[in-house]
Design an enzyme around this catalytic site. Structure first.
Site, PDB file in Angstrom:
ATOM      1  N   ASP A   1      74.550  11.305 -89.967  1.00  0.00           N
ATOM      2  CA  ASP A   1      75.629  11.674 -89.060  1.00  0.00           C
ATOM      3  C   ASP A   1      75.176  12.741 -88.069  1.00  0.00           C
ATOM      4  O   ASP A   1      74.399  13.634 -88.390  1.00  0.00           O
ATOM      5  CB  ASP A   1      76.803  12.203 -89.891  1.00  0.00           C
ATOM      6  CG  ASP A   1      77.986  12.638 -89.058  1.00  0.00           C
ATOM      7  OD1 ASP A   1      78.534  11.780 -88.346  1.00  0.00           O
ATOM      8  OD2 ASP A   1      78.354  13.821 -89.121  1.00  0.00           O
TER       9      ASP A   1
ATOM     10  N   GLU B   1      73.058   8.166 -86.117  1.00  0.00           N
ATOM     11  CA  GLU B   1      74.116   8.277 -85.123  1.00  0.00           C
ATOM     12  C   GLU B   1      73.662   9.359 -84.145  1.00  0.00           C
ATOM     13  O   GLU B   1      73.840  10.550 -84.393  1.00  0.00           O
ATOM     14  CB  GLU B   1      75.450   8.663 -85.765  1.00  0.00           C
ATOM     15  CG  GLU B   1      76.586   8.671 -84.747  1.00  0.00           C
ATOM     16  CD  GLU B   1      77.652   9.720 -85.014  1.00  0.00           C
ATOM     17  OE1 GLU B   1      78.745   9.589 -84.455  1.00  0.00           O
ATOM     18  OE2 GLU B   1      77.388  10.669 -85.758  1.00  0.00           O
TER      19      GLU B   1
END
EC number: 2.4.1.18
Length: 728
Positions: A405, A458
């Site tokens: 993330d 990401e």
């Protein structure tokens, strides 16, 4: 009375301020013989017992009414195994003395932990069941180099920090203690006198299980056994494999209708897993399951990196869920958050009174967007903690991939910061060199230690080489989310079709950089929250047009180069934004057949067709796998391209992003012959207008678009069709 113990030492021990308990407690040689000392608050009578015979060999005197006992065994010169018979409140208990056991950590472990090169620190640090000198119990260890004193407290000692102060290993900054009788299932924490003299009670950073919020204690439990990744699951992660990801928040996929309570891991195994398999997805991606205190963080602010959240059951229940997914042929991706952690007092923040896991300067260590703290990747023990965690989930739970993330927030020092709010690196640049090295190192180690498992980034910027090898200057990820493609195409789709001709390049721009990274095309949870609307609700027009636009877009997504990702609810066109506090709107699929059923059937057919045809996935990252046939028809908002496999088999994809049917639409093709309509998003099966080409169309020897042969098609309104060439 012993002449060896200073009254100040006794006072410090009882007050919980003495840092070296092993120098005082336990058995010690003295001129008078062996002396045994023990700190046993509330005890009234203590005897030294020889375990083999059960014989009392000496009585300990109470030197302080607060619980300090000592006694000399004059006839004994050599240390021996002993127990203590302790009377509390009139009842005698036979216990093993924690302070008769030697150091726990091996020299090699200490060296590797200090160097930050212990690949699996969780095998050493934390709480581990052990048998020492025939005594069963639990060995505890925690890194807190600046603490003045550390004790382990729990259900085994009435949460009393005086009872089990730990040994300090100065060479590593680790505190350790073997506690006889402490067993699996008991709660514990570490009680610290920090660098400033303040009392802190911390959860174990390496706890394998934790209490559910709002409680925060750790649970003693065994290290999970290793899980091997078989060849079929390794193959399912490869670049040429069909990868269609169903992204799920376990707490809101579905809930109990009577009380809105979560489904358990085992209930999810029985409901979510077969649903994802039936829908044709290849991978399940789970929003973070690490223990976290705040539901509204969706798991992205973890406090227990090594503990699956107790919201849905035990750690073994989570393993059951993972095993069920694997048995159904689904690989499992875990969202992993090594970028930041919350400032909750019971967790990592100011762990020993200093900025141990985080940076001390808020310009480096504080994330103002999320009110969280940023890991100090330049500290070897911290990066080791995180790398070990990545290996832990893959090796001990069988996780097949980690999606990392917020990579951009890690690799840029000025991420979401104004001038003066960040500190340049040693070369004056904005890159976080330590974070970059951490990511490269993590990916390299995973590639070496767990071949077949992969990582996905990401990453929201144009940082070069996210999926390139570290040796070539890349970060070493296997895949990267293509957020640029997602934003461009959604921006295009939300336009009224009459205006799309002016933004034609938003649908084609992705191919200009398509081969710079190994991309995943994500329609993720981030796109259906915070006022962005649902994917369906972003589509223009009336209800019919909204659904038609969505179906056409999905047809485009599943044919475009790159792996696929849909967040839960997108597969049946949920109309409202995602709300983590309630279930998805499954009621939309109740009653008679409707538009939502149509989208659900379409996604199922897209998945199965995508998986069946190698041309749609085998060469996602090879220019040979894609070719534009019509790229410049902006007036009619039509796009036509070819997908191709290694053997040269082609699938033609044609999209019409206006509500006007295009009859007799001719375009050149590479391979003449008979072409079958494998998928039409306008089919009545999906609640479309059912316009098309009767299932089959023959090519003509008519030149078009620079090619000798061509097809003449009907392009349905707001639709995408896939054509497969039939064998001659």
């Amino acid at each position: 009375m012993s002449n060896h113990i200073d009254r100040d030492v006794i006072n410090a021990l009882i007050a919980g301020h003495f840092a070296d308990p092993f120098s005082v407690l336990g058995m010690h040689r003295t001129d008078a013989g062996l002396e045994v000392r023990a700190l046993l608050p509330d005890a009234t009578d203590v005897w030294v017992i020889e375990p083999k015979t059960g014989r009392k060999v000496g009585k300990l005197e109470c030197l302080d009414s607060r619980g300090f006992f000592s006694g000399v065994l004059p006839r004994r010169k050599n240390a021996f195994r002993y127990q203590l018979a302790v009377t509390w409140h009139g009842q005698q208990n036979l216990i093993d003395d924690p302070y008769r056991f030697g150091p726990l950590l091996q020299d090699l472990d200490v060296w590797l932990l200090s160097e930050g090169t212990h690949l699996r620190p969780y095998e050493t640090l934390g709480a581990h069941a052990a048998t020492m000198d025939g005594v069963t119990g639990t060995r505890f260890s925690v890194w807190a180099p600046n603490a003045r004193r550390v004790s382990v407290v729990g259900q085994f000692n009435y949460w009393d920090g005086r009872r089990h102060p730990m040994r300090f290993r100065k060479e590593s900054g680790i505190w350790e203690l073997f506690v006889p009788g402490a067993h699996n299932g008991q709660l514990y924490k570490f009680e610290l006198i920090d660098a400033h003299g303040n009392l802190r009670v911390k959860a174990d950073p390496y706890a394998f299980e934790s209490q559910m919020r709002p409680e925060s204690a750790s649970l003693i439990c065994d290290l999970p056994p290793k899980v091997e990744q078989p060849a079929d699951r390794r193959a399912a992660n490869q670049f040429d494999a069909p990868i269609s990801i169903y992204e799920v928040h376990l707490g809101s996929w579905r809930r109990h209708t009577d009380n809105n309570f979560w489904l358990s891991y085992r209930e999810l195994a029985d409901q979510l897993v077969p649903y994802a398999k039936w829908m044709g997805f290849t991978h399940l991606e789970l929003l973070p399951v690490n223990e976290h205190p705040f539901d509204g963080s969706w798991g992205y602010q973890p406090t227990g990196l090594y503990a699956p959240t107790r919201r849905f059951g035990t750690r073994d229940d989570f393993r059951y869920f993972i095993n069920a997914a694997h048995a159904a042929g689904l690989n499992v991706i875990l969202d992993w958050v090594p970028g930041h952690f919350p400032a909750d007092d019971f967790a990592l923040a100011s762990f020993d009174g200093t900025s141990l896991y985080e940076h001390s300067d808020p310009r480096e260590g504080y994330h103002q967007d999320w009110n969280t703290l940023i890991y100090n990747y330049g500290r070897r023990e911290v990066s080791n903690y995180l790398v070990g965690n990545a290996l832990y989930w893959i090796e001990r739970f069988g996780i097949d991939a980690l999606r990392v993330d917020a990579v951009a927030s890690m690799i840029y020092r000025d991420y979401s910061r104004k001038a003066g709010e960040w500190i340049p690196n040693e070369y004056g640049g904005r890159e976080n060199l330590e974070a970059i090295e951490f990511l490269r190192n993590t990916n390299r180690i995973l590639g070496e230690q767990t071949p077949g498992a992969v990582t996905m980034a990401e990453e929201s910027t144009d940082f070069a080489g996210v999926t390139r090898p570290p040796a070539g200057g890349g970060l070493g990820f296997w895949f990267k989310w293509n957020l640029g493609w997602m934003h461009d195409t959604l921006d295009y789709m939300k336009l009224d079709p009459v205006h799309r001709r002016y933004h034609h390049d938003k649908m084609t721009f992705g191919m200009l950089y398509n081969y710079t990274e190994n991309f995943v095309l994500p329609l993720s949870h981030d796109e259906v929250v915070h006022g962005k609307k649902s994917i369906l609700d972003r589509m223009p027009g009336d209800a019919w047009q909204k659904f038609a636009n969505l179906r056409a877009y999905y047809g485009w997504l599943f044919a475009f180069p790159g792996k696929k990702l849909l967040f839960m609810g997108n597969e049946f066109a949920q109309g409202r934004e995602w709300n983590h506090d309630v279930s998805l709107d499954w009621h939309l699929l109740e009653g008679g057949d409707n538009w939502h059923h149509g989208v659900q059937r379409l996604v199922r057919d897209l998945n199965h067709t995508y998986r069946h045809h190698k041309a749609l996935h085998e060469l996602d990252f090879d220019p040979y796998g894609f070719e534009w046939l019509v790229v410049d028809d902006h007036e009619r908002s039509v796009f036509v391209f070819v997908r191709r496999d290694r053997a040269g088999n082609e699938i033609i994809v044609a999209s019409n992003f206006t509500p006007v049917p295009r009859h007799d639409y001719r375009f050149g093709i590479n391979q003449p012959g008979r072409w079958r309509e494998a998928l039409n998003t306008d089919s009545m099966h999906y609640h479309g207008s059912n316009q098309g080409n009767g299932g089959v169309v023959e090519s003509d020897a008519i030149a078009s678009h620079g090619r000798e042969h061509s097809l003449s098609l009907t392009l349905p309104p707001l639709a995408t069709i896939w054509l497969v060439r039939e064998a001659q």
